[in-house]
Design a protein around this motif. Structure first.
Motif, mmCIF file in Angstrom:
data_model
loop_
_atom_site.group_PDB
_atom_site.id
_atom_site.type_symbol
_atom_site.label_atom_id
_atom_site.label_comp_id
_atom_site.label_asym_id
_atom_site.label_seq_id
_atom_site.Cartn_x
_atom_site.Cartn_y
_atom_site.Cartn_z
ATOM 1 N N VAL A 295 20.158 31.332 0.869
ATOM 2 C CA VAL A 295 19.487 32.421 0.392
ATOM 3 C C VAL A 295 18.391 32.824 1.553
ATOM 4 C CG1 VAL A 295 17.999 33.374 -1.405
ATOM 5 C CG2 VAL A 295 19.997 31.616 -2.018
ATOM 6 N N ARG A 296 18.280 33.942 1.856
ATOM 7 C CA ARG A 296 17.331 34.434 2.624
ATOM 8 C C ARG A 296 16.540 35.656 1.976
ATOM 9 N NH1 ARG A 296 20.842 32.669 6.504
ATOM 10 N NH2 ARG A 296 19.698 30.863 7.854
ATOM 11 N N ILE A 297 15.281 35.475 1.828
ATOM 12 C CA ILE A 297 14.327 36.614 1.198
ATOM 13 C C ILE A 297 13.770 37.240 2.072
ATOM 14 C CG2 ILE A 297 12.760 36.875 -0.619
ATOM 15 C CD1 ILE A 297 13.274 34.139 -1.773
ATOM 16 N N PRO A 298 13.918 38.677 2.209
ATOM 17 C CA PRO A 298 13.187 39.345 3.111
ATOM 18 C C PRO A 298 11.544 39.434 2.715
ATOM 19 C CG PRO A 298 14.319 40.636 1.835
ATOM 20 C CD PRO A 298 14.768 39.139 1.514
ATOM 21 N N LEU A 299 10.723 38.898 3.493
ATOM 22 C CA LEU A 299 9.402 39.075 3.036
ATOM 23 C C LEU A 299 8.238 39.903 4.025
ATOM 24 C CD1 LEU A 299 7.064 38.144 0.707
ATOM 25 C CD2 LEU A 299 6.590 36.279 2.384
ATOM 26 N N ARG A 300 7.815 40.884 3.413
ATOM 27 C CA ARG A 300 6.732 41.447 4.338
ATOM 28 C C ARG A 300 5.472 40.994 4.164
ATOM 29 N NH1 ARG A 300 9.054 45.755 7.061
ATOM 30 N NH2 ARG A 300 11.147 46.453 6.209
ATOM 31 N N PRO A 301 4.811 40.077 4.991
ATOM 32 C CA PRO A 301 3.594 39.273 4.639
ATOM 33 C C PRO A 301 2.521 40.204 4.419
ATOM 34 C CG PRO A 301 4.237 38.903 6.879
ATOM 35 C CD PRO A 301 5.534 39.530 6.210
ATOM 36 N N GLN A 302 2.601 41.558 5.128
ATOM 37 C CA GLN A 302 1.305 42.571 4.953
ATOM 38 C C GLN A 302 1.466 43.074 3.568
ATOM 39 O OE1 GLN A 302 -0.863 42.819 7.138
ATOM 40 N NE2 GLN A 302 -2.111 43.963 5.598
ATOM 41 N N ARG A 303 2.715 43.451 3.233
ATOM 42 C CA ARG A 303 2.877 43.974 1.860
ATOM 43 C C ARG A 303 2.565 42.975 0.562
ATOM 44 N NH1 ARG A 303 2.851 47.870 -1.296
ATOM 45 N NH2 ARG A 303 4.490 48.037 -3.012
ATOM 46 N N ALA A 304 2.738 41.755 0.793
ATOM 47 C CA ALA A 304 2.453 40.754 -0.178
ATOM 48 C C ALA A 304 0.988 40.622 -0.044
ATOM 49 C CB ALA A 304 3.113 39.292 0.396
ATOM 50 N N ALA A 305 0.127 40.695 0.667
ATOM 51 C CA ALA A 305 -1.477 40.609 0.903
ATOM 52 C C ALA A 305 -1.880 41.808 0.171
ATOM 53 C CB ALA A 305 -2.024 40.661 1.993
ATOM 54 N N GLU A 306 -1.129 43.236 0.249
ATOM 55 C CA GLU A 306 -1.624 44.392 -0.481
ATOM 56 C C GLU A 306 -1.292 44.226 -1.890
ATOM 57 O OE1 GLU A 306 -0.578 47.297 2.996
ATOM 58 O OE2 GLU A 306 0.593 47.519 1.114
ATOM 59 N N VAL A 307 -0.095 43.873 -2.469
ATOM 60 C CA VAL A 307 0.013 43.799 -3.710
ATOM 61 C C VAL A 307 -0.542 42.588 -4.563
ATOM 62 C CG1 VAL A 307 2.192 43.383 -5.308
ATOM 63 C CG2 VAL A 307 2.454 44.689 -3.544
ATOM 64 N N LEU A 308 -1.078 41.794 -3.804
ATOM 65 C CA LEU A 308 -1.712 40.700 -4.371
ATOM 66 C C LEU A 308 -3.217 40.806 -4.386
ATOM 67 C CD1 LEU A 308 0.304 37.755 -3.190
ATOM 68 C CD2 LEU A 308 0.295 38.853 -5.743
ATOM 69 N N GLY A 309 -3.630 41.976 -3.696
ATOM 70 C CA GLY A 309 -4.934 42.314 -3.388
ATOM 71 C C GLY A 309 -5.924 41.216 -2.948
ATOM 72 N N MET A 310 -5.220 40.270 -2.004
ATOM 73 C CA MET A 310 -5.957 39.022 -1.449
ATOM 74 C C MET A 310 -5.764 39.080 0.086
ATOM 75 S SD MET A 310 -3.315 36.120 -2.707
ATOM 76 C CE MET A 310 -1.826 35.860 -1.498
ATOM 77 N N PRO A 311 -7.091 38.585 0.814
ATOM 78 C CA PRO A 311 -7.084 38.799 2.036
ATOM 79 C C PRO A 311 -6.482 37.429 2.427
ATOM 80 C CG PRO A 311 -9.193 38.156 1.254
ATOM 81 C CD PRO A 311 -8.194 38.092 -0.066
ATOM 82 N N VAL A 312 -5.398 37.134 2.475
ATOM 83 C CA VAL A 312 -4.709 35.745 3.010
ATOM 84 C C VAL A 312 -3.958 36.273 4.246
ATOM 85 C CG1 VAL A 312 -2.739 36.388 1.674
ATOM 86 C CG2 VAL A 312 -3.358 33.827 2.319
ATOM 87 N N THR A 313 -4.294 35.280 5.359
ATOM 88 C CA THR A 313 -3.715 35.624 6.692
ATOM 89 C C THR A 313 -2.179 35.416 6.753
ATOM 90 O OG1 THR A 313 -4.229 33.481 7.406
ATOM 91 C CG2 THR A 313 -5.928 34.973 7.636
ATOM 92 N N LEU A 314 -1.487 35.889 7.768
ATOM 93 C CA LEU A 314 -0.107 35.298 7.874
ATOM 94 C C LEU A 314 -0.013 33.989 8.019
ATOM 95 C CD1 LEU A 314 1.270 38.344 10.015
ATOM 96 C CD2 LEU A 314 0.479 38.433 7.658
ATOM 97 N N SER A 315 -0.859 33.385 8.760
ATOM 98 C CA SER A 315 -0.494 31.762 9.020
ATOM 99 C C SER A 315 -0.781 31.166 7.565
ATOM 100 C CB SER A 315 -1.508 31.414 10.315
ATOM 101 O OG SER A 315 -2.539 31.371 9.799
ATOM 102 N N GLN A 316 -1.791 31.450 7.223
ATOM 103 C CA GLN A 316 -1.730 30.703 5.561
ATOM 104 C C GLN A 316 -0.816 31.058 4.782
ATOM 105 O OE1 GLN A 316 -5.635 32.841 4.868
ATOM 106 N NE2 GLN A 316 -6.523 30.872 4.056
ATOM 107 N N GLN A 317 -0.023 32.162 4.847
ATOM 108 C CA GLN A 317 0.976 32.579 4.168
ATOM 109 C C GLN A 317 2.327 31.589 4.265
ATOM 110 O OE1 GLN A 317 2.203 36.492 3.221
ATOM 111 N NE2 GLN A 317 0.246 37.261 3.445
#
Lengths: 693, 351
Positions: A295-317
């Motif tokens: 299973v491979r899930i496409p994830l746009r980390p930038q979008r994730a931060a937007e939808v969650l409204g949290m300033p989490v960096t890509l490396s943290q994600q």
């Protein structure tokens, strides 16, 4: 799900206080509902949500705890060694296993043990089981349970010598087959159920419970150990249809780790061999174990931060995902995330969003307010509030202002309670397929029953002497060939008298009190309704009035038949007046905004008129005659006194009206008023042989 | 020949004095009434003078003066009569307007709303100020709306937790009929008929197959919220609910959000209210936890948007809360059955 801290510590190092661990788990979504200390150990009770079957083992809790504490999880070496492939490599199977329902069973692993001695398990292990709420049975069954609690894979052991033939089939049950499970209950089987069968008969209800005939006994020497992946839906159906549930079915119907099936078989076989003195015979029989597609899930980390409204960096994600056992590949802006085999709940980007915010901490996500004016409702030209919602609130307020107390009664009634009121209630009432008790077997098709029960209960408790009640609620009835009919109804009930008070005359709460409220309500709702006196069909109101809106029946109003009162254990006194109207009809009525009318510049001239008429003449007829004769100067005719008895000849009644005359902008002359008044008197004399008093 | 105005004046003065003296001697209400009729009645003495006003040959200023005298006579005598009456009443048991002011006021007949209605109104009004609009949905639903469209497929373990009442009526093309187990089906109905952005609320009655005890009933009420629009995020969900909690329970109210699982939201959360009785220290009401579970919420699951035909990438949040639970917390009610028993002694405790 319960777990022991001492066992968890076999998987990860933990120095935190148990209550701190509990807090972290709870705030991470694994709610700890109980925490108790037992003899140097701590027992945790968890509420595991149905999407997280991977948390139904100590291994799973250990992985989750590590992730929530922000640490990488390392699979313990000692456990890894127990799961290494068997020595000697693959060997020819000594037992033929066939999967006849590959959808129901994706993978089936079997292992044979010989020369075992079945006896009580060692105290260290049985105690662990007991603390976790599992009853120790014997060293073999205990290991299957321990292994399930350890890695989450349910296992089953058969007494191989009780099996007939040398073939095992995983198949649907055949009509007419039965199985006596280890709890001694005989279950008829249906083709909806998945079973394990030997050459002759079902020997287990797959994933739910084993059969008694092949269970492990002190006499057992040879064992077939089963570790499999069964389809959650199939197991749920088997469990539901047989009304049988177990720790095993609980896990299968949520989904076990498909990759963990063979390892659990090997781990438990070694453990059993160790405790029972037996030895593993032959190699692992592994059927259907084709690789499940990655299973491979496409994830746009930038979008994730937007939808969650949290300033989490890509490396943290990335770190969060890796802590959960995910593999992250792809480009800088579009990741391909491969979840671990035990997380079948992770399939779409939104599933990963939750994991990210969970590890980041829901608490750390700053609350904000969305722009308020986004109500489309306004953009589309609709008022910001559903007008009917507002209207209902007004109706309630008007009724409250009129002295009425709102009640809320049960939507579900016992058929008996409904039937007590007679045929008008039972007709077309909808029953429940699966009532919880007979007391709630049928949907109300009137609000009267609840209202009468309220009266009876309050009279019994001597809570009041007067009732002024209303209820707004849904009622249901059958509409053959169409969807069940659901109607918003309003019920009004008055009875008895208001509590006496000094200086006030007692106000009887009867039919005309109720009619006044209803008239007020309909007038304020500005619907043109008509009231027709007469009996109401079915006769639960006697006498009653039928209300109509246009041609549609709007409702009824009347005195409740004393026989109906008696049926609900209400004494004949106080008499009960009841009205019920269909609010859906009112909802449909169009009410334009109020247009103000010019105020008269000259006050009206008021004259009283008292007449004697035959007692059969109705108020409606008389007022009609007055209004016709009085036009156009007569503006209103209000009855202010009605009298029968002394000073009135028998068969007659005295009625006194207050007549109001006006011509709008100009002053009326005495002659004009007298002429109109005389016309009215003349009309009443002609039509009703009225005599002036 | 007209009577001279001065002699008329004298006459009226004498009459008034005579009346006042008689009045002073009156001992009974009936005597006073007889006096009133004699002087001020329709055929009384005073009315005999009024025609004089129109008598020919009397100058205009004299008419005015006479009119004033007559009116003054009338007012004065009425005043005297009123005072004499009050005085008589006073002798009988008190001074004028000297009723017992400790007597209770006359009761006002105003009814009351059911506490559930009041609680729903309160919840709605706070969310209304945050831009949400209430709508209503049916209590009878089909499996499609209650489950499937909300990403709860048949045989899903989470469907187990919704033990429903099914209706004995023929099924529709949308599955069997049942009593809705939550207000969420209205999310689907509303989205099928509307396009975002919007923020709605759905109050209403729901049904679960629960045995009745102090904290369970087969019927209860929920308020559901759904916001769909551009750029909504998880922080907005938290903000709206925190704002609501402060409106509902006071500015000190605190909420905490815990990850949870609901099939129709992803991410999902459960919100706890810091116990309003012990302020989070732990007490009997919160089971020593310091927190009270109060609502479930989350970002709407993409499968729900898919079911209503919204384009991929649509974002929104939803929440749902139990009205009885909130009313019980707020008013210290310990038995849910009280809401539907309608004991008037209970209902009348709420304004």
């Amino acid at each position: 799900m319960r777990f022991l801290l001492s066992w968890l510590k076999e998987f990860i190092e933990l120095s935190l206080h148990p209550s701190a661990i509990a807090e972290r788990l709870t705030m991470g979504g694994v709610e700890v509902t109980g925490l108790t200390q037992i003899e140097g150990d701590w027992l945790f009770e968890l509420e595991v949500t149905p999407n997280r079957p991977d948390l139904l083992s100590h291994l799973g809790i250990a992985r989750e705890t590590a992730a929530l504490l922000g640490r990488p999880f390392r699979f313990p070496r000692w456990l890894q060694r127990q799961m290494l492939p068997l020595e000697g490599g693959p060997q020819p199977p000594s037992l033929q296993i066939t999967l006849q329902d590959p959808e129901g069973c994706r993978r089936y692993c079997g292992l044979i043990l010989e020369g075992v001695t079945v006896k009580a398990g060692p105290p260290r292990l049985t105690e662990r089981l007991s603390r976790l709420g599992v009853r120790p049975i014997n060293n073999v069954v205990d290991v299957t349970n321990l292994c399930m609690l350890e890695v989450g894979q349910p296992l089953h052991a058969f007494d191989l010598d009780k099996l007939e033939g040398s073939a095992i089939q995983v198949r649907r049950a055949r009509p007419g087959e039965t199985l006596v499970t280890i709890d001694g209950v005989s279950h008829p089987l249906t083709p909806e159920m998945l079973v394990i069968a030997d050459g002759r008969r079902p020997i287990a209800l797959a994933g739910v419970m084993g059969g008694r005939e092949t269970e492990i006994t002190p006499a057992t020497r040879r064992i077939l150990l089963e570790s499999a992946w069964f389809d959650p839906i199939r197991i749920r159906r088997s469990s539901r249809l047989s009304r049988l549930g177990s720790e095993s079915s609980y896990r299968f119907e949520r989904g076990v780790d498909p990759a963990g099936v063979p390892a659990a078989a090997i781990r438990s076989a070694r453990w059993i061999a160790d405790l029972s003195g037996g030895n593993i015979s032959g190699g692992l029989i592994d059927v259907g174990g084709s690789e499940t597609p990655k299973v491979r899930i496409p994830l746009r980390p930038q979008r994730a931060a937007e939808v969650l409204g949290m300033p989490v960096t890509l490396s943290q994600q990335r770190r969060f995902l890796e802590q959960l056992g995910c593999r992250v590949a792809g480009t800088a802006t579009l990741w391909q995330v491969e979840p671990p085999s035990w997380r079948e709940d992770l399939r779409i980007p939104e599933d990963l969003y939750e994991e990210l915010v969970r590890l980041w901490g829901y608490e750390r996500c700053a609350p904000t307010l969305p722009p308020v004016a986004r109500t489309a409702v306004v953009l589309e030209g609709r008022p910001p509030e559903d007008p009917w919602m507002k209207r209902q609130r007004q109706i309630r307020q008007w009724l409250v202002a009129a002295g009425m107390q709102e009640i809320m009664t049960h939507s579900l009634l016992s058929p008996e309670d409904l039937a007590r009121g007679g045929s008008p209630f039972t007709k077309g009432a909808i029953s429940l397929e699966n009532p919880l008790s007979v007391d709630q077997g049928v949907l109300r098709n009137t609000l009267l029953v609840g209202a009468l029960q309220t009266v009876a209960r309050n009279l019994n408790r001597k809570a009041t002497e007067g009732f002024e009640l209303f209820e707004m609620g849904r009622i249901f009835s059958e509409d053959p060939g169409r969807r069940p009919k659901e109607t918003s109804a309003l019920a009004l009930l008055v009875a008895g008298e208001r509590a006496p008070a000094w200086g006030l005359r007692p106000a009887p709460l009867g039919l005309f009190h109720l009619k006044g409220i209803l008239e007020m309500l309909l007038q304020r709702l500005r619907v043109e309704s008509v009231m027709e006196a007469g009996s109401v069909s079915g006769g639960f109101l006697d006498p009653g009035i039928r209300l109509k809106l246009g041609k549609e029946p709007l409702g009824v109003l009347g005195w409740v038949d004393p026989k109906v009162l008696a049926a609900y254990e209400i004494p004949p006194e106080p008499a009960v007046a009841y009205a019920q109207i269909d609010l859906d009809l009112i909802r449909q009525a169009v009410t334009p905004p109020v247009r103000m009318q010019a105020l008269p510049k000259v006050p009206p001239v008021v004259r009283d008129l008292a007449i004697l008429v035959h007692e059969a003449a109705t108020h409606r007829e008389i007022v009609q005659a007055i209004e016709e004769a009085g036009a156009p100067l007569l503006k209103s005719a209000a009855l202010f006194d009605l009298y029968k008895g002394k000073q009135v000849p028998s068969g007659k009644k005295s009625m006194a009206f207050r007549l109001s005359y006006s011509a709008g902008d100009r002053t009326l002359t005495e002659e004009e008023i007298s002429a109109t008044h005389q016309r009215i008197v003349g009309a009443l004399q002609a039509a009703f042989q009225a005599v002036l008093r | 020949m007209t009577q001279p105005i001065d002699s008329l004046d004298e006459e009226l003065k004498r009459l008034l004095q005579e009346a006042t003296e008689t009045l002073a001697g009156a001992k009974e209400a009936a005597e006073i009434e007889a006096l009133r009729v004699r002087y001020l009645g329709r055929k009384g003495i005073l009315n005999r003078y009024f025609p004089l006003l129109g008598a020919e040959g009397r100058p205009a200023e004299e008419r005015v003066r006479l009119g004033q005298r007559l009116n003054a006579f009338k007012q004065k005598l009425e005043q005297e009569i009123f005072e004499r009456r009050q005085a008589l009443k006073g002798q009988a048991g008190g001074a004028p307007h000297s009723e017992d002011l400790t007597l209770p006021g006359h009761p006002t007949a105003v009814g009351r709303l059911h506490p559930i209605t009041r609680t729903i109104d309160e919840i709605l009004s706070i969310f209304r100020s945050l831009g949400f609009s209430p709508v209503e949905g049916p209590e009878g639903e089909t499996e499609y709306y209650n489950f499937d469209a909300l990403n709860i497929p048949p045989e899903h373990p989470s469907r187990q937790s919704f033990d429903n009442f099914y209706l004995k009526v023929p099924p529709s093309e949308k599955g069997r009929w049942l009593l809705r187990s939550h207000t969420s089906p209205m999310q689907i109905h509303f989205m099928e008929a509307n396009t975002p952005p919007f923020q709605i609320l759905v109050p209403g009655r729901v049904f679960r197959r629960d045995a009745v005890d102090a904290s369970h009933c087969f019927q209860f009420h929920q308020v559901e919220g759904l916001a769909v629009g551009l750029n909504l995020h998880f922080g907005d969900l938290k903000g709206v609910l925190v704002a609501w909690a402060r409106g509902m329970f006071g500015p000190e109210a605190r909420l905490r959000f815990r990850p949870h699982y609901f099939p129709f939201t992803e991410p999902s959360a459960e919100a706890d209210l810091a116990c309003i009785f012990c302020r989070g220290k732990g007490c009997r009401v919160c089971g020593q936890k310091g927190w009270l579970e109060i609502l479930g919420c989350g970002m709407v699951h993409p499968a729900v948007f898919k079911a209503v035909g919204y384009p991929p990438g649509t974002v929104g949040f939803a929440f749902g809360m139990g009205v009885e639970r909130i009313a019980m917390l707020k008013h210290g009610i310990e038995d849910i059955r009280l809401f539907f028993e309608n004991d008037l002694r209970f209902l009348q405790q709420f304004p």
